[in-house]
Design a protein around this motif. Structure first.
Motif: not given
Length: 156
Positions: A7-12, A14-19, A139-142
């Motif tokens: 399960e993943l969730q990103f708020h921004h 940039e969080d997806a980039v960090a992942e 972000t939800t798509h990422a």
């Protein structure tokens, strides 16, 4: 297999980039059809038109926007992406891509997207969205796609 995904969730974004950067560092096990490079290319292909504009033929879906905003958008914003909907061929990445290069391209796309003064192009399925909602869509798509890549963990 879908139930075994993380399960993943990103708020921004940039969080997806960090992942993505973390997956580059640790390596990953592919649990879906796409590699990290393919996921990054897909995310970039979907996100860049928010700044640059979508192909005109995607406006054919405009009559469905009220229905999609009412039914599909709330599901997406909760992280409940529907399964089995085929990706439009223009957003399907090729298989011969480099993870590090596509990760850098995705990071650059996020930087460009975040620096864009607006307005963003109307989404083909949901129409014009405020910047916060559009980022939540991205972000939800990422998170949806990156959950198919399991980080390699060293056993100590």
């Amino acid at each position: 297999m879908i139930n075994d995904l993380r399960e993943l969730q990103f708020h921004h974004l940039e969080d997806a980039v960090a992942e993505v950067q973390s997956l580059l560092q640790t390596g990953y096990t592919q649990r879906g059809k796409w590699s990290l490079a393919q996921v990054c290319r897909h995310l970039t292909l979907v996100q860049d038109p928010g700044v640059d504009g979508y192909p005109l033929w995607l406006s054919l879906f405009a009559p469905l926007r009220p229905l999609m905003r009412r039914i599909l958008l709330p599901r997406l914003l909760k992280g409940d992406s529907p399964q089995g909907i085929p990706t439009s061929p223009i957003f399907v990445p090729s298989g011969d891509l480099d993870d590090a290069k596509e990760a850098a391209n995705f990071a650059a796309s996020v930087t460009r997207y975040k620096a864009h003064p607006g307005p963003y192009a109307p989404h083909p399925g949901f129409g014009r969205l405020d910047p916060e909602t559009l980022e939540k869509v991205y972000t939800t798509h990422a998170a949806h796609h990156l959950r198919f890549l399991e980080p390699c963990v060293e056993v100590s």
